[in-house]
Motif scaffolding. Structure first.
Motif, short mmCIF file in Angstrom:
data_model
loop_
_atom_site.label_atom_id
_atom_site.label_comp_id
_atom_site.label_asym_id
_atom_site.label_seq_id
_atom_site.Cartn_x
_atom_site.Cartn_y
_atom_site.Cartn_z
N VAL A 45 0.84 -1.21 0.00
CA VAL A 45 0.00 0.00 0.00
C VAL A 45 0.86 1.25 0.00
CG1 VAL A 45 -1.57 1.34 1.45
CG2 VAL A 45 -2.05 -1.06 1.00
N MET A 46 1.95 1.26 0.78
CA MET A 46 2.77 2.47 0.85
C MET A 46 3.66 2.67 -0.37
SD MET A 46 6.26 1.76 1.44
CE MET A 46 6.72 3.24 2.30
N LEU A 47 3.75 1.66 -1.23
CA LEU A 47 4.58 1.78 -2.43
C LEU A 47 4.07 2.86 -3.38
CD1 LEU A 47 5.66 -1.76 -3.70
CD2 LEU A 47 7.10 0.17 -3.10
N GLY A 48 2.75 3.10 -3.39
CA GLY A 48 2.18 4.02 -4.35
C GLY A 48 2.81 5.40 -4.30
N ILE A 49 2.74 6.05 -3.14
CA ILE A 49 3.30 7.39 -3.00
C ILE A 49 4.82 7.35 -3.08
CG2 ILE A 49 3.62 9.26 -1.32
CD1 ILE A 49 0.73 8.99 -0.57
N THR A 50 5.43 6.24 -2.60
CA THR A 50 6.88 6.10 -2.68
C THR A 50 7.37 6.15 -4.13
OG1 THR A 50 6.86 4.76 -0.67
CG2 THR A 50 8.82 4.63 -2.03
N GLY A 258 9.88 1.66 -16.34
CA GLY A 258 11.31 1.53 -16.61
C GLY A 258 12.15 1.24 -15.38
N LEU A 259 11.52 0.89 -14.26
CA LEU A 259 12.26 0.70 -13.01
C LEU A 259 13.01 -0.62 -12.97
CD1 LEU A 259 9.64 2.01 -10.41
CD2 LEU A 259 11.70 3.16 -11.20
N LEU A 260 12.40 -1.67 -13.52
CA LEU A 260 12.99 -3.00 -13.37
C LEU A 260 14.36 -3.10 -14.04
CD1 LEU A 260 12.26 -5.65 -12.05
CD2 LEU A 260 11.27 -6.42 -14.20
N SER A 261 14.49 -2.50 -15.21
CA SER A 261 15.77 -2.57 -15.92
C SER A 261 16.80 -1.59 -15.36
CB SER A 261 15.55 -2.30 -17.41
OG SER A 261 14.97 -1.01 -17.60
N ALA A 262 16.33 -0.48 -14.76
CA ALA A 262 17.25 0.56 -14.30
C ALA A 262 17.75 0.32 -12.88
CB ALA A 262 16.57 1.92 -14.37
N THR A 263 17.06 -0.48 -12.09
CA THR A 263 17.41 -0.65 -10.69
C THR A 263 18.56 -1.65 -10.54
OG1 THR A 263 15.10 -0.26 -10.08
CG2 THR A 263 16.51 -1.24 -8.41
N PRO A 264 19.59 -1.33 -9.75
CA PRO A 264 20.67 -2.29 -9.49
C PRO A 264 20.18 -3.44 -8.61
CG PRO A 264 20.98 -0.30 -8.18
CD PRO A 264 19.85 -0.03 -9.11
N TRP A 265 20.88 -4.57 -8.70
CA TRP A 265 20.46 -5.74 -7.93
C TRP A 265 20.56 -5.49 -6.43
CZ3 TRP A 265 17.87 -9.98 -9.17
CH2 TRP A 265 17.80 -10.35 -10.51
N LEU A 371 12.89 -2.21 4.23
CA LEU A 371 14.34 -2.25 4.27
C LEU A 371 14.90 -3.33 3.35
CD1 LEU A 371 14.89 -1.82 8.13
CD2 LEU A 371 15.17 -0.08 6.36
N PHE A 372 14.26 -4.49 3.36
CA PHE A 372 14.72 -5.62 2.55
C PHE A 372 14.65 -5.30 1.06
CE2 PHE A 372 13.70 -9.52 0.20
CZ PHE A 372 14.82 -10.30 0.50
N PHE A 373 13.50 -4.80 0.60
CA PHE A 373 13.32 -4.54 -0.82
C PHE A 373 14.03 -3.26 -1.28
CE2 PHE A 373 9.51 -7.31 -0.26
CZ PHE A 373 9.89 -8.29 -1.16
N SER A 374 14.40 -2.38 -0.34
CA SER A 374 15.18 -1.21 -0.73
C SER A 374 16.64 -1.57 -1.00
CB SER A 374 15.11 -0.14 0.36
OG SER A 374 15.76 -0.57 1.55
N LYS A 378 16.17 -5.14 -7.38
CA LYS A 378 15.39 -5.75 -8.46
C LYS A 378 14.06 -6.28 -7.94
CE LYS A 378 18.14 -5.43 -12.09
NZ LYS A 378 17.79 -4.65 -13.28
N PHE A 379 14.08 -6.90 -6.77
CA PHE A 379 12.84 -7.43 -6.21
C PHE A 379 11.89 -6.29 -5.83
CE2 PHE A 379 16.07 -10.66 -5.37
CZ PHE A 379 15.45 -11.79 -5.88
N GLY A 380 12.44 -5.23 -5.25
CA GLY A 380 11.61 -4.08 -4.92
C GLY A 380 11.05 -3.41 -6.14
#
Length: 528
Positions: A45-50, A258-265, A371-374, A378-380
């Motif tokens: 739920v909090m991902l939206g505004i993030t 475009g987040l999945l390809s741009a985010t580091p592992w 914290l984990f997904f940040s 890639k998972f986040g």
């Protein structure tokens, strides 16, 4: 009298200091598997505004998908840290502390500053602008730290009554209507089914299917998200948006961000990762005004959270302590570089009502997910790529729950009093009307109604009077404190007699149960 001769009871519903019907209150906890799923739901739920705030601001600063992904990771990391600090040492309520829309206006002013717009290289412009925003946030954080920890906010909140709390809490929820249905309507084929399905699953499902376990209302967000996200994936893969406009592809496609390809592992956000912050007095004062508005909005959200956690009304000393730790959260956001300050999350407060689980442990588990997904980017990024209209459909329900929490405080007030009617109606009307005037003027003229030679002064007033909850709360608070408050009948009409024993921490033993500091610190510093 009924047909059988039985007399019906038409007595009013009794006043409830704690909201009944909550399955788990602040101090009680579901079993671990259920708590983990509920915590993950809070994270979703909090991902939206993030995601929404960096997606709006980063391109204006010259940043691309990589910079946007890093800022989202950083904002998510800061939210996890600040949520844990708030639940451990702040109000100790199950409140998620995330990014706030209140800081967007002063941030845009900083972005459009000539000293940054003159930089030709987009990446350098992003870095320099980010440092300017960081410096303004760091200075602004001390406002809430001082107001909270030195007890100034405690003095203010002691005069807050249930009557003046109604517009504050109600507008904290309703004031975010622009990211409800208007955002949903950008992709109607996803947003509208998500909204309808959420209402059906959460409200009609448990009663229609007569499930023994509370599954449909407690996990409605995850159930609806799974179905609609699958629908979005099918539409994307089948080429339904192949010839759509860029705006439609961005909001409807599962790969449009475009987040999945741009985010580091793997990446660990570090303080001052963008370099040394820069400081400018006018920008700092503008950000401080946003900090003041966020303080008021968070106060309303904290009150709603306490209600949906089945806690007692929050003692002023606890609210002041929570504001102080929220100031620490803004300082952390400034040091890390999140582009926005932190405040209590309205949507997560509404999720407490939807699930009827107000457990502190659940929110702490959600902070661990943040914290984990940040760190594992890639998972986040996979979950952050959820189309925004789906999240907006959830907001339509969750924001409404927070607004109804404010309306619920009317049970403490005398609604047959013309004083009550005036304060209530006038403050809510002004809470909608004044910000609408300021925002409309900004769109039509390019500047707010206040347009002096001092840009920082203009931004300060425009930020404060563009906040629905802030305008409504100031209006109601001032009128309630000045219109015949000393009259004992008036004190009863505005509900103060119900909250008097909670004005001081030691007056009610339940306060220690809900709000005491861990490790027995509360016994030594009960009013800290």
């Amino acid at each position: 009298m009924t047909g059988g001769g039985k007399i019906e009871d038409f007595s009013p519903h009794p006043v409830k200091e704690q909201l009944p019907g909550i399955e788990y209150c602040v101090t009680s906890h579901p079993c671990w598997p259920e708590a983990i799923i509920l915590g993950f739901q809070h994270y979703l739920v909090m991902l939206g505004i993030t995601v929404l705030i960096p997606s709006f601001l980063v391109p204006q600063m010259g940043g691309g998908d990589f910079e946007k992904a890093i800022v989202i990771q950083t904002l998510l990391f800061a939210a996890g840290v600040n949520t844990l600090l708030q639940t451990w040492f702040g109000t100790r309520l199950p409140a998620v502390i995330g990014g706030s829309f209140t800081y967007i206006l002063p941030t845009i002013i900083i972005i459009n500053s000539p000293r940054y717009q003159g930089i030709v290289d987009p990446h350098q412009r992003f870095i320099q602008t980010m440092r300017g925003v960081q410096g303004a946030l760091i200075i602004a954080s001390f406002f809430q730290i001082v107001v909270g920890f030195l007890g100034f906010w405690r003095i203010v909140v002691r005069f807050l009554s249930p009557l003046s709390a109604v517009p504050l809490v109600t507008l904290a929820g309703l004031g975010l209507y622009t990211i409800g249905f208007p955002l949903l309507a950008r992709c109607m084929e996803l947003g509208l089914p998500a909204l309808v399905l959420l209402v059906l699953v959460s409200q009609y499902g448990p009663r229609t299917l007569l499930s023994k376990r509370v599954i449909f209302d407690r996990f409605a967000v995850i159930i609806v998200l799974a179905f609609i996200w699958l629908l979005a994936l099918i539409l994307t893969v089948s080429g339904a948006y192949k010839h759509a406009s860029p705006a439609t592809q961005f909001t409807c496609r599962t790969d449009g961000s475009g987040l999945l390809s741009a985010t580091p592992w793997i990446r660990f956000p570090l303080p001052l990762q963008w370099g040394k912050p820069t400081f400018q007095a006018g920008e700092a004062f503008a950000m401080m005004a946003a900090s003041f508005a966020a303080l008021i909005e968070s106060t309303g959200t904290f009150i709603a959270v306490s209600r949906y956690g089945s806690a007692t009304p929050i003692p002023p000393s606890i609210l002041s302590r929570g504001v102080g730790w929220q100031g620490i959260g803004i300082l952390i956001s400034g040091l890390l570089g999140t582009l926005t300050g932190s405040s209590a999350s309205v949507e997560n407060a509404g999720l407490l009502a939807l699930t009827r689980v107000g457990s502190r442990r659940v929110v702490q588990i959600s902070a661990c997910f943040m914290l984990f997904f940040s760190i594992l980017g890639k998972f986040g990024a996979l979950f952050a790529s959820i189309p925004m209209p789906i999240i907006a459909a959830f907001y339509c329900v969750l924001f409404a729950y927070v607004a109804s929490a404010g309306i619920g405080f009317l049970q403490f007030c005398n609604l047959n009093s013309f004083r009550t009617k005036f304060i209530l109606g006038f403050s809510i009307f002004m809470g909608f009307s004044v910000p609408q005037y300021f925002n409309q003027t900004l769109v039509l003229t390019g500047h707010g109604p206040v347009n002096t030679n001092s840009i920082s002064f203009n931004v300060i007033l425009n930020v404060i009077f563009s906040s629905h909850a802030t305008v409504a709360a100031i209006t109601a608070y001032f009128l309630d404190c000045t219109l015949y408050r000393k009259d004992s009948a008036v004190r009863r009409d505005c509900g103060l007699v119900w909250w008097d024993k909670f004005r001081y921490y030691e007056r009610d033993t339940r306060s220690e149960e809900f709000y005491s500091l861990p490790y027995n610190l509360g016994k030594h510093f009960p009013s800290f």
